[in-house]
Design a protein around this motif. Sequence first.
Motif, PDB file in Angstrom:
ATOM      1  N   ASP A 208       1.009  -2.780 -16.225  1.00  0.00           N
ATOM      2  CA  ASP A 208       1.776  -1.640 -15.730  1.00  0.00           C
ATOM      3  C   ASP A 208       0.931  -0.866 -14.729  1.00  0.00           C
ATOM      4  O   ASP A 208      -0.273  -0.688 -14.923  1.00  0.00           O
ATOM      5  CB  ASP A 208       2.157  -0.715 -16.892  1.00  0.00           C
ATOM      6  N   GLY A 209       1.579  -0.425 -13.667  1.00  0.00           N
ATOM      7  CA  GLY A 209       0.872   0.380 -12.672  1.00  0.00           C
ATOM      8  C   GLY A 209       0.102  -0.448 -11.668  1.00  0.00           C
ATOM      9  O   GLY A 209      -0.659   0.105 -10.872  1.00  0.00           O
ATOM     10  N   GLU A 210       0.301  -1.770 -11.676  1.00  0.00           N
ATOM     11  CA  GLU A 210      -0.403  -2.615 -10.706  1.00  0.00           C
ATOM     12  C   GLU A 210       0.577  -3.184  -9.680  1.00  0.00           C
ATOM     13  O   GLU A 210       1.746  -3.431  -9.979  1.00  0.00           O
ATOM     14  CB  GLU A 210      -1.118  -3.771 -11.412  1.00  0.00           C
ATOM     15  N   VAL A 211       0.046  -3.398  -8.487  1.00  0.00           N
ATOM     16  CA  VAL A 211       0.834  -3.974  -7.406  1.00  0.00           C
ATOM     17  C   VAL A 211      -0.012  -5.096  -6.799  1.00  0.00           C
ATOM     18  O   VAL A 211      -1.247  -5.007  -6.809  1.00  0.00           O
ATOM     19  CB  VAL A 211       1.208  -2.869  -6.380  1.00  0.00           C
ATOM     20  N   ALA A 212       0.640  -6.158  -6.321  1.00  0.00           N
ATOM     21  CA  ALA A 212      -0.139  -7.265  -5.758  1.00  0.00           C
ATOM     22  C   ALA A 212       0.465  -7.736  -4.445  1.00  0.00           C
ATOM     23  O   ALA A 212       1.690  -7.797  -4.300  1.00  0.00           O
ATOM     24  CB  ALA A 212      -0.191  -8.430  -6.749  1.00  0.00           C
ATOM     25  N   LEU A 213      -0.418  -8.031  -3.511  1.00  0.00           N
ATOM     26  CA  LEU A 213      -0.021  -8.649  -2.249  1.00  0.00           C
ATOM     27  C   LEU A 213      -0.312 -10.139  -2.397  1.00  0.00           C
ATOM     28  O   LEU A 213      -1.456 -10.557  -2.575  1.00  0.00           O
ATOM     29  CB  LEU A 213      -0.840  -8.053  -1.100  1.00  0.00           C
TER      30      LEU A 213
END
Length: 608
Positions: A208-213
């Motif tokens: 939760d709270g993570e974003v990935a490219l």
Amino acid sequence: MCGIVGYVGDKNAQDFLISGLKRLEYRGYDSAGIVTLADKGDVTLLRAKGKIANLEEKLAKNKRKDSIGVGHTRWATHGEPSEANAHPHRAGDIYLVHNGIIENYKELKGTLKGHEFKSETDTEVLVALINSFYKDGKYSLVDAVVQALKLVKGTYGIAVVSSKKPDEIVVARSGSPLIIGVGNGETLIASDASALVGHTKRAIYLNDGEVALVKKDSIEVKTLNAEPVSAKVEEIETNLSAIQKGGFEHFMLKEIMEQPDSLAETLRGRIDAKNARVHLGGPGLSEAELRKIKHLVIVGCGTAYHAGLLAGYYIEQFTPEITIETVIASEYRYRSAYIPKDSVALIVSQSGETADTLACLREIKKQGIKTIGIVNAIGSTIAREVDGGTYVHVGPEISVASTKAFTSQVIAMVMFGLTIAQAKGVKPGILKPYIDEIDKMPKAIEETLDSLSKKIKEISKKYKDYEHSIYLGRDIAYPTSMEGALKLKEVSYIDANAYAFGELKHGPLALVDDRFFEMVLLPKGALYDKAVSNIQEVLARGGHVIVMTNADNFDLPVENIIKIPTDIEIFVPILMNIISQLFAYYMTVAKGLNVDQPRNLAKSVTVE
Ligand code: M6R
């Protein structure tokens, strides 16, 4: 519930997206869609109401060789199932698929004046919000997503692409699972590991709270506060055969029949029948901590709740000075219940993603109570957030109706109870009969399935046209009848309610007439004679009674007797429940209904 897939690499993205969505069908959905991007910015967006077959019809006329795209199966929350409400949703150059609920979508919508909304969904608000940051070129795609997510209240697992950037996918999660499959020169996205099986064995489970490219050969993970995350690559344990029907007509039947093996997996290395000991490492509680436990709170929904009820009946039989309360997660999360400090909470969930159960876990943790997961899905949110846990290891459960999970959840919880009892110094002689029977259960289940499947199939044909039923049992047979009734109603749509037999005269007896049949669970034991008297009361009122029992001497003139040939006594309700599962299965097949995907239901209930 909703499912997400995504692909970036060198292969045909449409092929992976469609096959991945098919793998997620079991979760329940009512529309589906995919978008793929060509190098020159051409976009192919296909959406359809209903089954993936409808989407495939559109795909047949729109075949592309694009090697990047995202796809979605939608289970309607905001707005009816329709093509317009199906994902991906678009704003400007951006396309988004979303699992979860944006709670403040109305408020956000009011701020998005430039976007013409075409659907009733909360998801379209999110894509428009991302686009409001992206459209002027001030933010990259990933940063536009971050800016938008900082304004969002609710839950999400998302995958986003832009026609301006046909080599990257941005994914993020908060409260809804998102897995990144790490391949060779390709990266895959899924909300459920089953879509990745056979493509890669390595995966990153976003927190939760993570974003990935995500690109075909790189994955950069960071938090919404721009802190870089060095994400752990984990192994996907599921294999292809576990998510295929393997010669069975339906997953539900396969999963019922798998129970001798799936329970053996639950027991592996944990039961020492020779020395009458249970060894459960996962909970991670010391002997001293186990000795101090005075209360158990067992939390779950649906089948997991029933498993908790039944396990509670057992644990209190052999564990002294302990109180057990089994609660429905969707209720408990809003109660003002005081939990004494010497409690432990068992959080029971097959999927490990059920929203209400997860919310309870978080509430209970806030009170400083130790939480132990009884979970099946490895790496799931609940499994990761509990303080300790015991995986039930039954393998993927694909049919919406939970079957093999129940059996193993009950036994896993009983083993936890036995672990407490051992620490509290309960005499081995008291615990031995439980341990001996647990050890024999896989074989006993196999014998029950072998000897009774045919008979249950025959009986079900006689009852398939009833619209109402009552499940009855006392003591350990009562939670078991609740589970039997749930199974029947959810797959066959026959009205089925369970009552504790002693409650019959307090109201439900008035129901007995020709429109109803009564399914009685009658174990040998202390309350046998009382239950037999209860059956007589039903017969005297013209009831259509089916009795399942392990007693030899049952001789009342009921319509059908299902005699269970077993020397199992303590855990005979588990065998009875397996008969209920078969009965529900065959009733549904006899009615010609979709047994694996009953109407209106989803496998994993990730929204409240
Ligand atoms: O994944 P969970 O065990 O948390 O799911 C809980 C319920 O949604 C689930 O058991 C449901 O009741 C089943 N469809 C029943 O067969």
